[in-house]
Motif scaffolding. Structure first.
Motif, PDB file in Angstrom:
ATOM      1  N   LEU A 195     -15.462  73.019  57.990  1.00 60.96           N
ATOM      2  CA  LEU A 195     -15.004  72.241  59.139  1.00 60.96           C
ATOM      3  C   LEU A 195     -16.004  71.193  59.586  1.00 60.96           C
ATOM      4  CD1 LEU A 195     -13.358  75.051  61.307  1.00 60.96           C
ATOM      5  CD2 LEU A 195     -12.348  73.647  59.490  1.00 60.96           C
ATOM      6  N   THR A 196     -17.283  71.485  59.448  1.00 65.31           N
ATOM      7  CA  THR A 196     -18.282  70.526  59.932  1.00 65.31           C
ATOM      8  C   THR A 196     -19.648  70.827  59.338  1.00 65.31           C
ATOM      9  OG1 THR A 196     -19.289  69.587  61.938  1.00 65.31           O
ATOM     10  CG2 THR A 196     -18.847  71.933  61.940  1.00 65.31           C
ATOM     11  N   SER A 197     -20.489  69.803  59.299  1.00 71.17           N
ATOM     12  CA  SER A 197     -21.895  69.979  58.930  1.00 71.17           C
ATOM     13  C   SER A 197     -22.756  69.366  60.020  1.00 71.17           C
ATOM     14  CB  SER A 197     -22.197  69.317  57.583  1.00 71.17           C
ATOM     15  OG  SER A 197     -22.051  67.910  57.667  1.00 71.17           O
ATOM     16  N   VAL A 198     -23.891  69.991  60.264  1.00 73.16           N
ATOM     17  CA  VAL A 198     -24.843  69.517  61.276  1.00 73.16           C
ATOM     18  C   VAL A 198     -26.225  69.499  60.631  1.00 73.16           C
ATOM     19  CG1 VAL A 198     -25.882  69.914  63.534  1.00 73.16           C
ATOM     20  CG2 VAL A 198     -23.473  70.477  63.163  1.00 73.16           C
ATOM     21  N   ARG A 199     -26.770  68.307  60.446  1.00 70.18           N
ATOM     22  CA  ARG A 199     -28.101  68.170  59.845  1.00 70.18           C
ATOM     23  C   ARG A 199     -29.125  67.932  60.943  1.00 70.18           C
ATOM     24  NH1 ARG A 199     -31.336  64.232  56.744  1.00 70.18           N
ATOM     25  NH2 ARG A 199     -29.962  62.557  57.436  1.00 70.18           N
TER      26      ARG A 199
ATOM     27  N   HIS B 221      -9.311  76.097  65.056  1.00 67.15           N
ATOM     28  CA  HIS B 221     -10.163  74.906  65.002  1.00 67.15           C
ATOM     29  C   HIS B 221     -10.822  74.629  66.350  1.00 67.15           C
ATOM     30  CE1 HIS B 221      -8.129  74.174  61.172  1.00 67.15           C
ATOM     31  NE2 HIS B 221      -8.996  73.198  60.938  1.00 67.15           N
ATOM     32  N   ILE B 222     -10.097  74.842  67.435  1.00 69.93           N
ATOM     33  CA  ILE B 222     -10.669  74.608  68.762  1.00 69.93           C
ATOM     34  C   ILE B 222     -11.834  75.562  69.004  1.00 69.93           C
ATOM     35  CG2 ILE B 222     -10.212  74.848  71.237  1.00 69.93           C
ATOM     36  CD1 ILE B 222      -7.464  73.633  70.754  1.00 69.93           C
ATOM     37  N   GLY B 223     -11.673  76.843  68.633  1.00 66.85           N
ATOM     38  CA  GLY B 223     -12.772  77.791  68.777  1.00 66.85           C
ATOM     39  C   GLY B 223     -13.982  77.392  67.958  1.00 66.85           C
ATOM     40  N   CYS B 224     -13.750  76.948  66.722  1.00 71.37           N
ATOM     41  CA  CYS B 224     -14.870  76.510  65.876  1.00 71.37           C
ATOM     42  C   CYS B 224     -15.501  75.233  66.430  1.00 71.37           C
ATOM     43  CB  CYS B 224     -14.394  76.310  64.443  1.00 71.37           C
ATOM     44  SG  CYS B 224     -14.009  77.868  63.579  1.00 71.37           S
ATOM     45  N   GLY B 225     -14.688  74.376  67.050  1.00 74.02           N
ATOM     46  CA  GLY B 225     -15.230  73.191  67.707  1.00 74.02           C
ATOM     47  C   GLY B 225     -16.141  73.561  68.862  1.00 74.02           C
TER      48      GLY B 225
ATOM     49  N   ASP C 144      -3.202  64.596  67.018  1.00 70.74           N
ATOM     50  CA  ASP C 144      -3.027  66.041  66.917  1.00 70.74           C
ATOM     51  C   ASP C 144      -3.247  66.519  65.484  1.00 70.74           C
ATOM     52  OD1 ASP C 144      -2.487  68.501  68.160  1.00 70.74           O
ATOM     53  OD2 ASP C 144      -0.384  68.466  67.556  1.00 70.74           O
ATOM     54  N   HIS C 145      -4.441  66.228  64.961  1.00 70.29           N
ATOM     55  CA  HIS C 145      -4.807  66.625  63.605  1.00 70.29           C
ATOM     56  C   HIS C 145      -6.026  67.543  63.661  1.00 70.29           C
ATOM     57  CE1 HIS C 145      -1.964  63.617  62.319  1.00 70.29           C
ATOM     58  NE2 HIS C 145      -2.635  62.674  62.962  1.00 70.29           N
ATOM     59  N   PRO C 146      -6.376  68.212  62.565  1.00 69.03           N
ATOM     60  CA  PRO C 146      -7.531  69.123  62.593  1.00 69.03           C
ATOM     61  C   PRO C 146      -8.799  68.505  63.173  1.00 69.03           C
ATOM     62  CG  PRO C 146      -6.298  69.470  60.589  1.00 69.03           C
ATOM     63  CD  PRO C 146      -5.647  68.305  61.285  1.00 69.03           C
ATOM     64  N   GLU C 147      -9.072  67.239  62.872  1.00 66.95           N
ATOM     65  CA  GLU C 147     -10.252  66.596  63.450  1.00 66.95           C
ATOM     66  C   GLU C 147     -10.140  66.525  64.963  1.00 66.95           C
ATOM     67  OE1 GLU C 147     -12.779  62.402  63.169  1.00 66.95           O
ATOM     68  OE2 GLU C 147     -11.316  62.932  61.614  1.00 66.95           O
TER      69      GLU C 147
ATOM     70  N   LEU D 100     -10.934  69.896  66.473  1.00 69.43           N
ATOM     71  CA  LEU D 100     -12.378  70.135  66.533  1.00 69.43           C
ATOM     72  C   LEU D 100     -13.011  69.367  67.693  1.00 69.43           C
ATOM     73  CD1 LEU D 100     -13.236  69.991  62.721  1.00 69.43           C
ATOM     74  CD2 LEU D 100     -13.286  72.028  64.182  1.00 69.43           C
ATOM     75  N   ARG D 101     -12.553  68.135  67.900  1.00 69.48           N
ATOM     76  CA  ARG D 101     -13.069  67.354  69.033  1.00 69.48           C
ATOM     77  C   ARG D 101     -12.672  68.010  70.355  1.00 69.48           C
ATOM     78  NH1 ARG D 101     -15.340  62.816  67.339  1.00 69.48           N
ATOM     79  NH2 ARG D 101     -14.676  61.862  65.358  1.00 69.48           N
ATOM     80  N   ALA D 102     -11.451  68.517  70.416  1.00 69.18           N
ATOM     81  CA  ALA D 102     -10.998  69.190  71.637  1.00 69.18           C
ATOM     82  C   ALA D 102     -11.844  70.412  71.925  1.00 69.18           C
ATOM     83  CB  ALA D 102      -9.525  69.584  71.492  1.00 69.18           C
TER      84      ALA D 102
END
Length: 330
Positions: free
Chosen positions: A97-101, A62-66, A250-253, A256-258
């Protein structure tokens, strides 16, 4: 003000920028999907690229995808669009994991877009750094960059720095005899790749850096027990400059923020002339990760340990072809 929709070429360039992000063992655990009609990117986790022993809860994934998300936001803002971002938009889809519009004009994202030149300049450097302190104003700017993304960046010193280094040493000692850690390392290291063009993921031997002969810098030896012909040894810095990145939860969200905070820090550090690498060894062990936290506040969850300083840039590491990670939909 409405802007013209990006061309497929621009979409490909944006995905190329996102995919330049760092990830654990350079596994690049992401897949991008772009929808022309809604001008929306989706970042999906590629769970075939997990590390069952070193990252069993996929926190590192998740950190890499963030980090890839932050790069995408930077590139979108640099091109003049506003990156309207949602984390974990569909609870029923574990991979999404995320969307970006891409909306309107990025009038309020000038600081974000200004980081764009660093996206393809940033590289992990596993070489010795100078014994030169990072100026306080630069440290403060890096900490502020992490705060913007909802994380905290602190620089351990004195006894706390010694304790962090001891935790790294303990993790390294465990990894030497841990079969699972060695299996993850063996899968994602490329001892026989002579050049960038012969592999599209993992850490090739030319990016390992020299073997550590002396010094206290927390450098992971990606060779493990394997020999690398012609590899030199070197003395590293005696007083490494480390930074702890943490989040309140310390959750998936939060992971991603990290990842976004980490990459924002690294891009700014690159523009400030700093080199960087990672020291994730103690974070991969549950009982060692907890003592890393800020001893003053006693709260927060350490998500990443960074090594920063003045030194040579690392070599460019391979990347998967954009055509393998990007799917453009109507």
């Amino acid at each position: 003000m409405s802007r013209q929709a990006p061309t497929d070429g621009q979409v490909t360039a944006l995905a190329h920028a996102a995919a330049a992000a760092p990830s654990m063992h350079n596994a690049q655990p992401w897949l991008f999907r772009y929808f022309r009609r809604s001008r929306t990117f989706e970042i999906h986790a590629d769970f075939e690229r997990t590390m069952p022993h070193s990252d069993p809860d996929t926190r590192g994934l998740h950190i890499g995808c963030g980090a890839a998300l932050l790069n995408l936001r930077v590139a979108v803002a640099h091109e003049g669009w506003y990156p309207e971002t949602l984390l974990l938009p569909d609870p029923t889809d574990r991979t999404l994991l995320t969307s970006v519009r891409l909306t309107g004009s990025a009038t309020d994202e000038s600081e974000l877009g200004a980081l764009c030149p660093a996206i393809h300049q940033r590289r992990s450097s596993r070489f010795p750094f100078e014994e030169r302190e990072i100026p306080d104003p630069v440290r403060e700017a890096l900490s502020a960059a992490a705060r913007v993304e909802g994380a905290a960046l602190t620089f351990p010193a004195s006894w706390h720095l010694r304790e962090v280094l001891e935790l790294v040493q303990e993790a390294e000692a465990r990894n030497i005899t841990d079969l699972g850690s060695d299996q993850d390392l063996a899968r994602w290291t490329r001892i026989d790749a002579p050049s960038v063009g012969t592999a599209d993921d993992g850490v090739p031997h030319y990016a390992f850096g020299p073997r550590k002969r002396g010094g206290k810098a927390p450098i992971r030896d990606f060779a493990g027990p394997r020999r690398v012909a012609g590899r030199d040894a070197a003395d590293f810095e005696r007083t490494p400059q480390l930074a702890l990145l943490s989040t309140s939860h310390d959750h998936p969200e939060d992971w991603l923020r990290a990842g976004q905070a980490m990459e924002r820090v690294l891009l700014l550090a690159t523009l400030e002339g700093l080199s960087s690498s990672f020291a994730t060894q103690p974070i991969e062990w549950t009982d060692l990760r907890w003592p890393l936290r800020d001893p003053v506040s006693g709260t927060g969850y350490t998500q990443m340990l960074l090594r920063l300083g003045y030194g040579p840039k690392g070599p460019r590491t391979p990347r998967r072809p954009v055509s393998d990670v990007l799917d453009i939909q109507p």
